[in-house]
Every structure is written in structure tokens, then in C-alpha cells.
Design an enzyme around this catalytic site. Structure first.
Site, PDB file in Angstrom:
ATOM      1  N   HIS A  17       0.843  -1.202   0.000  1.00  0.00           N
ATOM      2  CA  HIS A  17       0.000   0.000   0.000  1.00  0.00           C
ATOM      3  C   HIS A  17       0.884   1.260   0.000  1.00  0.00           C
ATOM      4  O   HIS A  17       0.637   2.203  -0.750  1.00  0.00           O
ATOM      5  CB  HIS A  17      -0.870   0.047   1.263  1.00  0.00           C
ATOM      6  N   LYS A  41     -16.508  -6.966   6.630  1.00  0.00           N
ATOM      7  CA  LYS A  41     -15.283  -7.761   6.441  1.00  0.00           C
ATOM      8  C   LYS A  41     -14.686  -8.194   7.772  1.00  0.00           C
ATOM      9  O   LYS A  41     -13.644  -8.867   7.790  1.00  0.00           O
ATOM     10  CB  LYS A  41     -14.251  -6.949   5.654  1.00  0.00           C
ATOM     11  N   ARG A  90      -1.998  -5.808  -8.328  1.00  0.00           N
ATOM     12  CA  ARG A  90      -0.841  -6.669  -8.066  1.00  0.00           C
ATOM     13  C   ARG A  90      -0.644  -7.693  -9.167  1.00  0.00           C
ATOM     14  O   ARG A  90       0.440  -7.917  -9.650  1.00  0.00           O
ATOM     15  CB  ARG A  90      -1.027  -7.414  -6.738  1.00  0.00           C
ATOM     16  N   SER A 128      -2.813  -7.697   2.980  1.00  0.00           N
ATOM     17  CA  SER A 128      -3.065  -7.554   4.414  1.00  0.00           C
ATOM     18  C   SER A 128      -3.431  -8.920   5.011  1.00  0.00           C
ATOM     19  O   SER A 128      -3.031  -9.255   6.123  1.00  0.00           O
ATOM     20  CB  SER A 128      -4.211  -6.572   4.665  1.00  0.00           C
TER      21      SER A 128
HETATM   22  P1  ADP Z   1      -9.931  -3.562  -0.271  1.00  0.00           P
HETATM   23  O1  ADP Z   1     -10.624  -4.295   0.844  1.00  0.00           O
HETATM   24  O2  ADP Z   1     -10.650  -2.351  -0.748  1.00  0.00           O
HETATM   25  O3  ADP Z   1      -9.426  -4.422  -1.397  1.00  0.00           O
HETATM   26  P2  ADP Z   1      -7.193  -3.356   0.599  1.00  0.00           P
HETATM   27  O4  ADP Z   1      -6.726  -2.591   1.783  1.00  0.00           O
HETATM   28  O5  ADP Z   1      -7.011  -4.820   0.609  1.00  0.00           O
HETATM   29  O6  ADP Z   1      -8.675  -2.918   0.468  1.00  0.00           O
HETATM   30  O7  ADP Z   1      -6.528  -2.772  -0.701  1.00  0.00           O
HETATM   31  C1  ADP Z   1      -6.687  -1.439  -1.107  1.00  0.00           C
HETATM   32  C2  ADP Z   1      -6.119  -1.284  -2.499  1.00  0.00           C
HETATM   33  O8  ADP Z   1      -4.718  -1.534  -2.456  1.00  0.00           O
HETATM   34  C3  ADP Z   1      -6.678  -2.242  -3.538  1.00  0.00           C
HETATM   35  O9  ADP Z   1      -6.731  -1.578  -4.781  1.00  0.00           O
HETATM   36  C4  ADP Z   1      -5.662  -3.360  -3.590  1.00  0.00           C
HETATM   37  O10 ADP Z   1      -5.657  -3.996  -4.847  1.00  0.00           O
HETATM   38  C5  ADP Z   1      -4.390  -2.563  -3.371  1.00  0.00           C
HETATM   39  N1  ADP Z   1      -3.308  -3.365  -2.784  1.00  0.00           N
HETATM   40  C6  ADP Z   1      -3.352  -4.200  -1.739  1.00  0.00           C
HETATM   41  N2  ADP Z   1      -2.153  -4.768  -1.513  1.00  0.00           N
HETATM   42  C7  ADP Z   1      -1.314  -4.263  -2.456  1.00  0.00           C
HETATM   43  C8  ADP Z   1       0.049  -4.466  -2.799  1.00  0.00           C
HETATM   44  N3  ADP Z   1       0.816  -5.331  -2.141  1.00  0.00           N
HETATM   45  N4  ADP Z   1       0.557  -3.771  -3.821  1.00  0.00           N
HETATM   46  C9  ADP Z   1      -0.226  -2.919  -4.533  1.00  0.00           C
HETATM   47  N5  ADP Z   1      -1.516  -2.698  -4.293  1.00  0.00           N
HETATM   48  C10 ADP Z   1      -2.065  -3.356  -3.272  1.00  0.00           C
END
Ligand code: ADP
Length: 165
Positions: A17, A41, A90, A128
Site C-alpha cells: 500500500h 469484512k 498486483r 493484508s
Molecule cells: P480492499 O478491501 O478495498 O481491497 P485493501 O486494503 O485490501 O482494500 O486494498 C486497497 C487497495 O490496495 C486495492 O486496490 C488493492 O488492490 C491494493 N493493494 C493491496 N495490496 C497491495 C500491494 N501489495 N501492492 C499494490 N496494491 C495493493
């Protein structure tokens, strides 16, 4: 002023992130990391905890701030005077869901564009969910999350005290 919103659960924020945030901060005048309430969630960290973790991790980036939102993303984006939503991609596995989300948000508000950003290749496997799983099993997560998130994970997942009977 070009403002972008980077929405997500951030439960918790990872280095993946952060990588996306740093890239977006170079393209936009202001980036607002918007933590979604997402009670359905069943997040490990409360909304306030997730926002505080982001706040601390982005403290060195002058044009990045952390906020929270509940409800329709496009309404929140418009309320902050932003024109763009940033999402991270990703791998191909992210694509279908993200594509659907972006087109739906466009249907809801034509004026808002979704921008996809790819993280550094070493972060493409990071999520995460995986970080929480490793931490829960007592694994080392320092290379995957900022130091304040690592401390919070250790505290949150500290095994319950065992009592002799
Ligand atoms: P959500 O529940 O909305 O998917 P996340 O916190 O899991 O929320 O992810 C927020 C955004 O960050 C999403 O667009 C996800 O694809 C992106 N994301 C999550 N992990 C990574 C990573 N390792 N590298 C790049 N983008 C990521």
C-alpha cells in the site's frame, strides 16, 4: 489542485500500500488515503486504529493525509473535491474485481476516473490477509509492513496468557 483518493480496508496498511501511496504522491498535489469502515469484512483493527496506523506511516509525506469513510465511495470522493480514485493492481487476479468496481463507479459518477498503479515487483505477493496470517502464526513481518504496523500487529495478536490448572 489535483486530489486523488486511495480507498481500501487497510487492515492493516502494508509496504505494498505504501509503495502505491508514494507513487501516487508524485502524480497528484494531494493524496487522501481513505480507510473504509467495512464492518462486513470483520476487520482485525478498528476503523480508528487503521486510520491511526496510516497516519503515522505517511507522516513523512507532506501531501498525503489519512481519513475514513462509510457509504458510497463516489460520494465521498466528490465531497473531498477529488477527481480520481487510485487502486493498486498486483496481478491478473486483481483485475476482474477492480475492473468491475471501476466501471461501476464510473456509472455512478462520470466525472471520477480510476487510476491503477502497479507496486514494485517485490510487493506483488503482499496482502493484508497474508500479513495477518503470518503474524498470527508468530512469523516475522518486519519486511512487509512499516514498523508502527508491526508493533500494532504484535500487540493485537499477542497470545492469550496460559494458566496452569
Ligand atoms: P480492499 O478491501 O478495498 O481491497 P485493501 O486494503 O485490501 O482494500 O486494498 C486497497 C487497495 O490496495 C486495492 O486496490 C488493492 O488492490 C491494493 N493493494 C493491496 N495490496 C497491495 C500491494 N501489495 N501492492 C499494490 N496494491 C495493493
Amino acid at each position: 489542485m489535483r486530489i486523488a483518493i486511495y480507498p481500501g480496508s487497510f487492515d492493516p496498511l502494508t509496504n505494498g500500500h505504501l509503495d502505491v501511496i508514494q507513487r501516487a504522491a508524485k502524480l497528484f498535489d494531494r493524496v487522501i488515503v481513505a480507510v473504509a469502515k467495512n464492518e462486513s469484512k470483520h476487520p482485525l483493527f478498528t476503523l480508528n486504529e487503521r486510520v491511526a496506523l496510516v497516519k503515522k506511516a505517511v507522516a513523512q509525506l507532506p501531501n498525503v493525509e489519512a481519513d475514513s469513510f462509510d457509504g458510497l465511495l463516489v460520494e465521498y470522493v466528490a465531497s473531498r473535491g477529488a477527481k480520481a480514485i487510485v487502486r493498486g493492481l498486483r496481478a491478473v487476479s486483481d483485475f476482474e474485481f477492480e475492473f468491475q468496481l471501476a466501471l461501476m463507479n464510473r456509472k455512478l459518477d462520470e466525472n471520477i476516473e480510476t487510476i491503477f498503479m502497479m507496486p514494485k515487483d517485490t510487493y506483488t505477493f503482499l496482502s493484508s490477509r497474508i500479513v495477518k496470517e503470518i503474524a498470527r502464526l508468530g512469523g516475522e513481518v518486519s519486511q512487509f509492513v512499516p514498523p508502527n504496523v508491526q508493533t500494532a500487529l504484535t500487540k493485537k495478536l499477542k497470545p492469550a496468557k496460559k494458566f496452569k490448572v
